[in-house]
Design an enzyme around this catalytic site. Structure first.
Site, PDB file in Angstrom:
ATOM      1  N   LYS A  11      -1.857  -2.100   8.111  1.00  0.00           N
ATOM      2  CA  LYS A  11      -2.990  -1.528   8.826  1.00  0.00           C
ATOM      3  C   LYS A  11      -3.052  -2.055  10.250  1.00  0.00           C
ATOM      4  CE  LYS A  11      -6.137  -0.456   5.009  1.00  0.00           C
ATOM      5  NZ  LYS A  11      -7.486  -0.699   4.439  1.00  0.00           N
TER       6      LYS A  11
ATOM      7  N   ARG B 231      -0.541  -2.691  -6.541  1.00  0.00           N
ATOM      8  CA  ARG B 231      -0.819  -3.721  -5.527  1.00  0.00           C
ATOM      9  C   ARG B 231      -1.809  -4.754  -6.087  1.00  0.00           C
ATOM     10  NH1 ARG B 231      -1.201  -4.767   0.128  1.00  0.00           N
ATOM     11  NH2 ARG B 231      -3.318  -5.066   0.925  1.00  0.00           N
TER      12      ARG B 231
ATOM     13  N   HIS C  30      -4.087  -9.024   4.496  1.00  0.00           N
ATOM     14  CA  HIS C  30      -5.533  -8.926   4.713  1.00  0.00           C
ATOM     15  C   HIS C  30      -5.951  -9.758   5.919  1.00  0.00           C
ATOM     16  CE1 HIS C  30      -6.349  -7.881   0.215  1.00  0.00           C
ATOM     17  NE2 HIS C  30      -6.074  -6.818   0.931  1.00  0.00           N
TER      18      HIS C  30
ATOM     19  N   HIS D 233      -2.305   1.703  -5.659  1.00  0.00           N
ATOM     20  CA  HIS D 233      -3.217   0.590  -5.399  1.00  0.00           C
ATOM     21  C   HIS D 233      -3.334  -0.316  -6.622  1.00  0.00           C
ATOM     22  CE1 HIS D 233      -6.249  -1.375  -2.969  1.00  0.00           C
ATOM     23  NE2 HIS D 233      -7.074  -1.375  -3.981  1.00  0.00           N
TER      24      HIS D 233
ATOM     25  N   ARG E 249       0.849  -1.176   0.000  1.00  0.00           N
ATOM     26  CA  ARG E 249       0.000   0.000   0.000  1.00  0.00           C
ATOM     27  C   ARG E 249       0.897   1.242   0.000  1.00  0.00           C
ATOM     28  NH1 ARG E 249      -2.024  -3.393   4.259  1.00  0.00           N
ATOM     29  NH2 ARG E 249      -4.168  -4.114   3.895  1.00  0.00           N
TER      30      ARG E 249
ATOM     31  N   TYR F 143      -9.666  -8.352  -4.463  1.00  0.00           N
ATOM     32  CA  TYR F 143      -8.438  -7.847  -5.058  1.00  0.00           C
ATOM     33  C   TYR F 143      -7.961  -8.730  -6.200  1.00  0.00           C
ATOM     34  CZ  TYR F 143      -7.247  -4.289  -1.551  1.00  0.00           C
ATOM     35  OH  TYR F 143      -7.223  -3.171  -0.763  1.00  0.00           O
TER      36      TYR F 143
END
Length: 312
Positions: free
Chosen positions: A187, A261, A284, A258, A163, A293
């Site tokens: 994240k 990615r 994830h 993105h 990211r 994705y």
């Protein structure tokens, strides 16, 4: 949802019920402590302050929220013809706030648990073809320190599926050339190890050997990727530099970090990688996110079928 902004009230001077001000303040601190990103904090802050103004106008305290109240609020959101994704985000913020009230003992149950979330429109991010990625990366020269930095940055972004936020958080010691891996802070401040391909390694070594020393103004700066002024890059810097090289490569349409990615994930899937492995590489929490994705075109699925199925 900072301490300074919570409770400023609605436009036009309307003030929040002090009970809502206090509840939003403690919720913001709780989310910040749990490692929520600044973007998530801002989104939750805006969404929950909107709910707080609605509830204040009806003299409903946070601990007195009931399912029927939230159902009426959700109906009003729908009547405003907001996008389904926007409504889903607002309801997610309300559920998180309800969970917080239960944890702190202010409510016995979360009244938002029974709310139905509208199905989101699933718009897939753009995935570049393998040749397009190669054209983009190969067109980035290494004549100057900034060019060498950009080549290393975008080789790494595609090689490891990063990211934009993860790219700028990399430090010098995030890279381990011996194990050919990269330590990534994702994240929720979760850390994962991802492999680094040969071409990305070569670009990184070239950048570290000559370009980064030329950019570094302070030996104490630990950021891997430096700006012209020797400081850590921002995500807007990453997007701006990528846009420049997309123009140089004459690629049609907008290409974001993105998209690199998504291309990483799609190309792995097309090459035979299993979904769980891709999930780990992308960082994830849920494989359902990875499925979005890595959705591929029917033609790619047909080719994969013909390669893999014994009776194709």
């Amino acid at each position: 949802m900072s301490d300074a902004t919570v409770g400023q009230g609605a436009a036009g001077g309307d003030e929040l019920d002090p009970r809502w001000e206090a509840a939003l303040l403690t919720f913001a601190r709780d989310r910040r402590t749990s490692g929520a990103s600044p973007a998530t904090l801002r989104a939750y802050g805006n969404d929950l302050e909107e709910l707080a103004r609605w509830a204040t106008g009806r003299d409903i305290a946070p601990a007195k929220l009931r399912y029927r109240d939230l159902r009426s609020y959700a109906a009003e959101l729908s009547e405003r013809r907001l996008a389904r994704a926007t409504i889903a985000r607002k309801l997610a913020a309300i559920r998180a706030f309800g969970d917080h009230l239960v944890r702190t003992g202010e409510a016995e149950s979360n009244p938002a648990d029974l709310l139905a979330t509208p199905k989101r429109d699933q718009r897939l991010p753009r995935a570049l073809g393998r040749d397009q990625v190669g054209e983009l990366l190969d067109r980035i020269p290494v004549r100057t320190p900034l060019e060498a930095r950009d080549r290393a940055m975008f080789e790494l972004a595609y090689s490891s599926g990063l990211r934009a936020e993860e790219i700028v958080r990399l430090d010098v010691d995030s890279v381990d050339f011996d194990s050919e891996s990269l330590r990534v802070h994702g994240k929720g401040d979760k850390t994962r190890l991802v492999p680094v391909g040969e071409q990305a390694q070569r670009a990184l070594r070239r950048y570290l050997d000559s370009a980064r020393p030329a950019l570094a103004g302070d030996a104490r700066e630990r950021a891997l990727l430096l700006s012209r002024n020797g400081r850590r890059l921002s995500t807007s810097d990453v997007r701006r530099r990528l846009a420049r090289w997309v123009r140089e490569a004459a690629l049609a349409g907008r290409v974001s970090p993105h998209a690199l990615r998504h291309s990483f994930a799609t190309h792995l899937l097309e090459g035979g990688a299993d979904l769980r492995s891709i999930q780990e590489l992308l960082g994830h929490a849920s494989v359902s996110t990875t499925q979005v994705y890595t959705r591929v075109e029917p033609s790619s699925l047909q080719r994969a079928y013909e390669r893999a199925h014994p009776r194709a």
